[in-house]
Write an enzyme that holds these catalytic residues in place. Structure first.
Site, PDB file in Angstrom:
ATOM      1  N   ASP A  10       0.923  -1.036  -0.340  1.00 39.98           N
ATOM      2  CA  ASP A  10      -0.471   0.161   0.358  1.00 39.98           C
ATOM      3  C   ASP A  10       0.899   1.349  -0.112  1.00 39.98           C
ATOM      4  O   ASP A  10       2.157   1.345   0.081  1.00 39.98           O
ATOM      5  CB  ASP A  10      -1.069  -0.048   1.617  1.00 39.98           C
ATOM      6  CG  ASP A  10      -1.620   1.422   1.582  1.00 39.98           C
ATOM      7  OD1 ASP A  10      -2.529   1.719   0.411  1.00 39.98           O
ATOM      8  OD2 ASP A  10      -1.400   2.074   2.428  1.00 39.98           O
ATOM      9  N   TYR A  42      -0.269   8.505  -2.736  1.00 39.06           N
ATOM     10  CA  TYR A  42      -0.434   8.079  -3.966  1.00 39.06           C
ATOM     11  C   TYR A  42      -2.111   8.995  -4.222  1.00 39.06           C
ATOM     12  O   TYR A  42      -2.375   9.122  -5.538  1.00 39.06           O
ATOM     13  CB  TYR A  42      -1.107   6.584  -4.218  1.00 39.06           C
ATOM     14  CG  TYR A  42       0.090   5.496  -3.725  1.00 39.06           C
ATOM     15  CD1 TYR A  42       1.400   6.224  -3.768  1.00 39.06           C
ATOM     16  CD2 TYR A  42      -0.002   4.749  -4.247  1.00 39.06           C
ATOM     17  CE1 TYR A  42       2.617   5.167  -3.882  1.00 39.06           C
ATOM     18  CE2 TYR A  42       0.576   3.738  -3.777  1.00 39.06           C
ATOM     19  CZ  TYR A  42       2.453   3.805  -4.150  1.00 39.06           C
ATOM     20  OH  TYR A  42       2.876   2.683  -3.495  1.00 39.06           O
ATOM     21  N   GLY A  43      -2.997   9.291  -3.664  1.00 42.43           N
ATOM     22  CA  GLY A  43      -4.583   9.463  -3.819  1.00 42.43           C
ATOM     23  C   GLY A  43      -4.595  10.892  -4.619  1.00 42.43           C
ATOM     24  O   GLY A  43      -5.327  11.512  -4.777  1.00 42.43           O
ATOM     25  N   CYS A  73      -3.996  -1.168  -2.069  1.00 39.58           N
ATOM     26  CA  CYS A  73      -4.810  -0.077  -1.785  1.00 39.58           C
ATOM     27  C   CYS A  73      -5.370   0.577  -3.546  1.00 39.58           C
ATOM     28  O   CYS A  73      -5.100  -0.274  -4.506  1.00 39.58           O
ATOM     29  CB  CYS A  73      -2.509   0.561  -2.330  1.00 39.58           C
ATOM     30  SG  CYS A  73      -3.315   2.056  -2.825  1.00 39.58           S
ATOM     31  N   ASN A  74      -6.402   0.766  -3.422  1.00 36.17           N
ATOM     32  CA  ASN A  74      -7.389   1.416  -4.883  1.00 36.17           C
ATOM     33  C   ASN A  74      -6.730   2.235  -5.181  1.00 36.17           C
ATOM     34  O   ASN A  74      -7.758   1.215  -6.333  1.00 36.17           O
ATOM     35  CB  ASN A  74      -9.213   1.541  -3.447  1.00 36.17           C
ATOM     36  CG  ASN A  74      -9.507   0.789  -2.868  1.00 36.17           C
ATOM     37  OD1 ASN A  74     -10.986  -0.189  -3.084  1.00 36.17           O
ATOM     38  ND2 ASN A  74      -9.066   0.801  -1.536  1.00 36.17           N
ATOM     39  N   THR A  75      -6.060   2.688  -5.270  1.00 37.12           N
ATOM     40  CA  THR A  75      -5.640   3.545  -5.693  1.00 37.12           C
ATOM     41  C   THR A  75      -4.163   3.020  -6.426  1.00 37.12           C
ATOM     42  O   THR A  75      -4.727   2.987  -7.631  1.00 37.12           O
ATOM     43  CB  THR A  75      -4.862   4.857  -5.482  1.00 37.12           C
ATOM     44  OG1 THR A  75      -6.049   5.558  -3.936  1.00 37.12           O
ATOM     45  CG2 THR A  75      -4.031   6.225  -5.969  1.00 37.12           C
ATOM     46  N   CYS A 191     -11.020   2.898   0.317  1.00 36.36           N
ATOM     47  CA  CYS A 191      -9.578   3.594   0.725  1.00 36.36           C
ATOM     48  C   CYS A 191      -9.255   1.976   1.823  1.00 36.36           C
ATOM     49  O   CYS A 191      -9.812   2.360   2.364  1.00 36.36           O
ATOM     50  CB  CYS A 191      -9.667   4.551   1.030  1.00 36.36           C
ATOM     51  SG  CYS A 191      -7.981   5.545   1.323  1.00 36.36           S
ATOM     52  N   THR A 192      -8.606   2.570   1.471  1.00 36.39           N
ATOM     53  CA  THR A 192      -7.855   0.873   3.021  1.00 36.39           C
ATOM     54  C   THR A 192      -7.651   1.541   4.007  1.00 36.39           C
ATOM     55  O   THR A 192      -6.960   0.945   4.947  1.00 36.39           O
ATOM     56  CB  THR A 192      -6.911   0.079   2.225  1.00 36.39           C
ATOM     57  OG1 THR A 192      -5.918   0.741   1.360  1.00 36.39           O
ATOM     58  CG2 THR A 192      -6.850  -0.983   1.119  1.00 36.39           C
ATOM     59  N   HIS A 193      -7.124   2.629   4.082  1.00 37.47           N
ATOM     60  CA  HIS A 193      -7.372   3.526   5.578  1.00 37.47           C
ATOM     61  C   HIS A 193      -8.270   3.600   6.372  1.00 37.47           C
ATOM     62  O   HIS A 193      -7.675   3.786   6.723  1.00 37.47           O
ATOM     63  CB  HIS A 193      -6.522   5.191   4.554  1.00 37.47           C
ATOM     64  CG  HIS A 193      -4.612   4.936   4.569  1.00 37.47           C
ATOM     65  ND1 HIS A 193      -3.959   4.274   3.745  1.00 37.47           N
ATOM     66  CD2 HIS A 193      -3.385   5.561   5.193  1.00 37.47           C
ATOM     67  CE1 HIS A 193      -2.329   5.150   3.273  1.00 37.47           C
ATOM     68  NE2 HIS A 193      -2.505   5.289   4.104  1.00 37.47           N
TER      69      HIS A 193
END
Ligand code: DGL
Length: 270
Positions: A10, A42-43, A73-75, A191-193
Site C-alpha cells: 500500500d 498516492y491518492g 490499495c484502491n488507488t 480506501c484501505t486507510h
C-alpha cells in the site's frame, strides 16, 4: 511443505486493514508487507507516479520470490493492476476496489455513499465500475483529500482530532445519512486507510447506516487463488515481515496498535 509467502503493499499503513483480514483467513501463510510511505500519498498524485511506484514494489517483491501479491490499495489497483498483470503473467495478483456491488445488494434506500481518494474516483476503472452499478442505486462519491495522511499521522501520535475533523467535513458534504427514503443508508470505504477511521465515521453517520469495506472479500479471493496458503491446522503460525520506504515509526506504531504486531520495521531503499 513450507508455508507460502505472499506480498502485500500500500502507499502506507492502510493496507494493514487488508493484511489483518488476510491473516485471519490464512493464519499459516507468511506475508511481506511494504508501505510506500516515502512516496505517499498516492491518492492526490498522478497515475504515472502510482504506476512507477507499483512497478518498483512489484520488482522488489518478485525478488523475494513471492508467487502472489495483494495490491492492498484502491488507488494503486485502479492505476496499475491491468498493466502489472500483463507484465507479470506468472504472478497471482489480487487487487482491491470499492465494494459497490455488495453495497447495491445491501442498500434499502438505493442511495449509497462512496468515500475514496481523488485519484481512485477519477480513474477509468472506478468510472467503469460505477457505470456497471448505476442501474441498481444512486451513488454519492466523495473525494477525501488529506484523510489518508491524517490517519497515518494519528497512528503514530494517537491524536485523532484532524481525522475526526476531516470525516465530519466529508460526510456533511455528502448529504443526509439514515434509513428513510432518499437518505444514504450504505457507506462504502473505497480506501484501505479508512477502516481505521470507521469508529469516527460511524459516530457521524449513525448506527443504522451500513459501513462496508473489501478487506474480507479480498482475503477470501486470495485464499481461493492461492490454494497453497491453506495449511493443516497444526502448522506453525505465519510470520509477517514489515518494510517501509519512509520513516519506520509510523508503520511500527500502526502495526502494533491495530494488528498487535511487535516485529521491527525495516527500511527499504527502492
Ligand atoms: N490506501 C490507499 C487506497 O486504498 C490510498 C491512500 C493514499 O492516498 O496514499 O486508495
Amino acid at each position: 511443505m513450507g508455508a507460502i509467502l505472499i506480498g502485500v503493499f500500500d502507499s502506507g499503513i492502510g493496507g494493514l486493514s487488508v493484511l489483518k483480514a488476510l491473516r485471519a483467513e490464512m493464519p499459516h501463510a507468511h506475508f511481506i508487507y511494504v508501505a510506500d510511505s516515502g512516496y505517499a500519498p498516492y491518492g492526490e498524485r498522478d497515475e504515472a507516479h502510482v504506476l512507477e511506484r507499483s512497478r518498483a514494489i512489484t520488482r522488489y517483491l518478485l525478488s523475494q520470490n513471492v508467487p502472489a501479491m495483494v495490491i492492498a490499495c484502491n488507488t494503486a489497483t485502479a492505476a496499475a493492476i491491468h498493466l502489472l498483470r500483463a507484465e507479470h503473467p506468472g504472478l497471482a495478483l489480487i487487487g482491491v476496489e470499492p465494494a459497490l456491488k455488495p453495497a447495491v445488494a445491501l442498500s434499502q434506500t438505493g442511495r449509497i455513499g462512496v468515500v475514496a481518494t481523488r485519484s481512485t474516483l477519477a480513474s477509468a476503472k472506478f468510472q467503469a465500475l460505477l457505470a456497471s452499478q448505476a442501474g441498481g442505486a444512486s451513488f454519492v462519491a466523495q473525494a477525501c483529500d488529506g484523510l489518508a495522511d491524517a490517519i497515518e499521522r494519528s497512528a503514530e501520535t494517537g491524536d485523532t482530532a484532524e481525522t475526526i475533523a476531516l470525516c465530519a467535513r466529508y460526510t456533511q458534504a455528502m448529504g443526509i445519512f439514515g434509513t428513510e427514503n432518499g437518505q444514504i443508508d450504505t457507506l462504502v470505504l473505497g480506501c484501505t486507510h479508512y477502516p481505521f477511521a470507521s469508529d469516527h465515521l460511524r459516530a457521524m453517520v449513525g448506527g443504522g447506516v451500513q459501513i462496508i469495506d473489501n478487506g474480507e472479500a479480498v482475503a477470501r479471493q486470495t485464499r481461493r487463488l492461492v490454494p497453497a496458503s491453506v495449511m493443516p491446522a497444526n502448522a506453525p503460525p505465519g510470520q509477517v515481515s514489515l518494510f517501509t520506504t519512509g520513516q519506520p515509526q509510523t508503520l511500527q506504531a500502526a502495526a502494533r496498535r491495530w494488528l498487535g504486531l511487535p516485529d521491527p520495521v525495516k527500511t527499504l531503499l527502492i
